[in-house]
Scaffold this active site. Structure first.
Site, mmCIF file in Angstrom:
data_model
loop_
_atom_site.group_PDB
_atom_site.id
_atom_site.type_symbol
_atom_site.label_atom_id
_atom_site.label_comp_id
_atom_site.label_asym_id
_atom_site.label_seq_id
_atom_site.Cartn_x
_atom_site.Cartn_y
_atom_site.Cartn_z
ATOM 1 N N ASP A 1 -25.276 90.445 70.866
ATOM 2 C CA ASP A 1 -26.184 90.156 71.969
ATOM 3 C C ASP A 1 -25.462 89.358 73.055
ATOM 4 O O ASP A 1 -25.267 88.152 72.936
ATOM 5 C CB ASP A 1 -27.385 89.365 71.432
ATOM 6 C CG ASP A 1 -28.427 89.125 72.505
ATOM 7 O OD1 ASP A 1 -29.210 90.049 72.782
ATOM 8 O OD2 ASP A 1 -28.450 88.018 73.092
ATOM 9 N N TYR B 1 -23.577 84.678 80.355
ATOM 10 C CA TYR B 1 -22.823 83.974 79.306
ATOM 11 C C TYR B 1 -21.342 83.858 79.681
ATOM 12 O O TYR B 1 -20.598 83.080 79.080
ATOM 13 C CB TYR B 1 -22.932 84.669 77.947
ATOM 14 C CG TYR B 1 -24.327 84.780 77.377
ATOM 15 C CD1 TYR B 1 -25.368 83.959 77.819
ATOM 16 C CD2 TYR B 1 -24.618 85.715 76.381
ATOM 17 C CE1 TYR B 1 -26.649 84.090 77.291
ATOM 18 C CE2 TYR B 1 -25.887 85.833 75.847
ATOM 19 C CZ TYR B 1 -26.899 85.023 76.303
ATOM 20 O OH TYR B 1 -28.167 85.150 75.782
ATOM 21 N N LYS C 1 -27.249 91.717 79.490
ATOM 22 C CA LYS C 1 -28.402 91.412 80.333
ATOM 23 C C LYS C 1 -27.936 91.104 81.750
ATOM 24 O O LYS C 1 -26.869 90.522 81.926
ATOM 25 C CB LYS C 1 -29.157 90.180 79.791
ATOM 26 C CG LYS C 1 -29.391 90.179 78.292
ATOM 27 C CD LYS C 1 -30.041 88.882 77.815
ATOM 28 C CE LYS C 1 -30.035 88.786 76.299
ATOM 29 N NZ LYS C 1 -28.744 88.319 75.769
ATOM 30 N N HIS D 1 -32.574 89.464 82.213
ATOM 31 C CA HIS D 1 -32.456 88.224 81.445
ATOM 32 C C HIS D 1 -33.653 87.289 81.621
ATOM 33 O O HIS D 1 -33.987 86.508 80.719
ATOM 34 C CB HIS D 1 -31.159 87.496 81.845
ATOM 35 C CG HIS D 1 -30.626 86.598 80.787
ATOM 36 N ND1 HIS D 1 -29.295 86.366 80.590
ATOM 37 C CD2 HIS D 1 -31.242 85.856 79.838
ATOM 38 C CE1 HIS D 1 -29.113 85.532 79.576
ATOM 39 N NE2 HIS D 1 -30.288 85.211 79.112
#
Length: 293
Positions: A55, A60, A85, A116
């Site tokens: 994921d 990130y 995302k 997101h």
């Protein structure tokens, strides 16, 4: 050790019920900095330990590392389930962002592409336009499943007004202290599954608390740690659990979640105790104080 089972989504595709998350501890502030080889090793370790559901997300900052780890793991692409995302706070070009993510990941397609968060939008129309972009990406075959994350009931209602494709999943912060009863009832009515991030929060961030004793009692009964009880409580409600660790022993331990099931009464006991406290670790400024009710 039992294989991680799958959950069937409303588009007919299946998603593994346990996922390895690239957020929080694995977060990288500058996505354009040199490849973090330690992070690559951590993700390779997770894949080889048995976590094939990965994921990730644009924000990130580590899609490049995820892509390198996928290659280095030696596990065939078709055996992996890769999620990423699009940034949910800045109003950016969806198709450009998606192509950049694919390039960083070094992949031809992702299994799941999510918005997101809905916080980029100033109106329902902006959410609807973003969702239409995801529908185009899915139609191109480059994202097999599309969905959302951190969406509230009103945000989902906006999408459903104009959607050609119903979101398959809404990934939300979920633990006994943040149960989203009304939201989950709404999702069930519309066939939208839930995925839980931070499912261990009652242990890792919000202890001590009212569920501690129940977790301990059940951990003894099933000969596991409270961590597996926390994950199983999520999975037994038909919700995907996304967790993370760089510790091989802990990653292996979490896989024991697949070896037992909680009874209906045990699930209810955790839920009842959980309602005595509220804890939200992320996005607090965007939610009303009673949103968790």
């Amino acid at each position: 050790m039992a294989a991680i089972p799958n959950l069937k989504l409303n588009d007919g595709k299946e998603i593994p019920v346990l996922g390895y998350g690239l957020g929080t501890a694995n977060y990288k502030a500058d996505p354009n900095s040199p490849v973090d080889n330690e992070l690559v090793k951590t993700v390779v370790l997770a894949i080889r330990t048995g976590y094939h559901h990965l994921d990730g997300a644009q924000v990130y900052g580590n899609e490049t590392e995820l892509g390198v780890a996928i290659k280095e793991s030696g596990v065939p692409r078709e055996k992996l389930y890769v999620t990423t995302k699009i940034d949910g706070v800045s109003p950016i070009n969806t198709l450009e962002a998606f192509e950049t993510s694919l390039k960083k990941l070094g992949l031809d397609y992702v299994d799941q592409y999510l918005i997101h968060a809905p916080f980029f939008a100033n109106s329902p129309a902006e959410i609807q336009a973003k969702w239409a972009d995801l529908e185009k990406i899915q139609a191109s075959g480059k994202a097999k499943t599309i969905g959302v994350s951190n969406f509230r009931k009103t945000d989902l209602e906006a999408i459903l007004e104009t959607a050609k494709v119903i979101p398959a999943i809404n990934q939300i912060e979920f633990n006994p202290y943040l149960q989203h009863v009304e939201l989950l009832e709404f999702q069930k009515k519309h066939g939208i599954k839930a995925s839980a991030y931070s499912p261990l929060a009652a242990i890792t961030k919000a202890a001590p608390g009212p569920v501690d004793g129940v977790y301990e009692k059940l951990a003894k009964k099933y000969n596991v740690t409270p961590g597996e009880i926390a994950l199983r409580w999520v999975v037994d409600q038909g919700i995907v659990a996304v967790t993370t660790s760089s510790n091989e022993g802990r990653l292996k331990q979490y896989l024991k979640t697949t070896e037992f099931k909680l009874t209906k009464e045990e699930i209810e006991e955790i839920a009842t105790e959980g309602k005595k406290k509220n804890y939200r670790g992320f996005w607090n400024k965007y939610y009303k104080d009673d949103d968790w009710q």
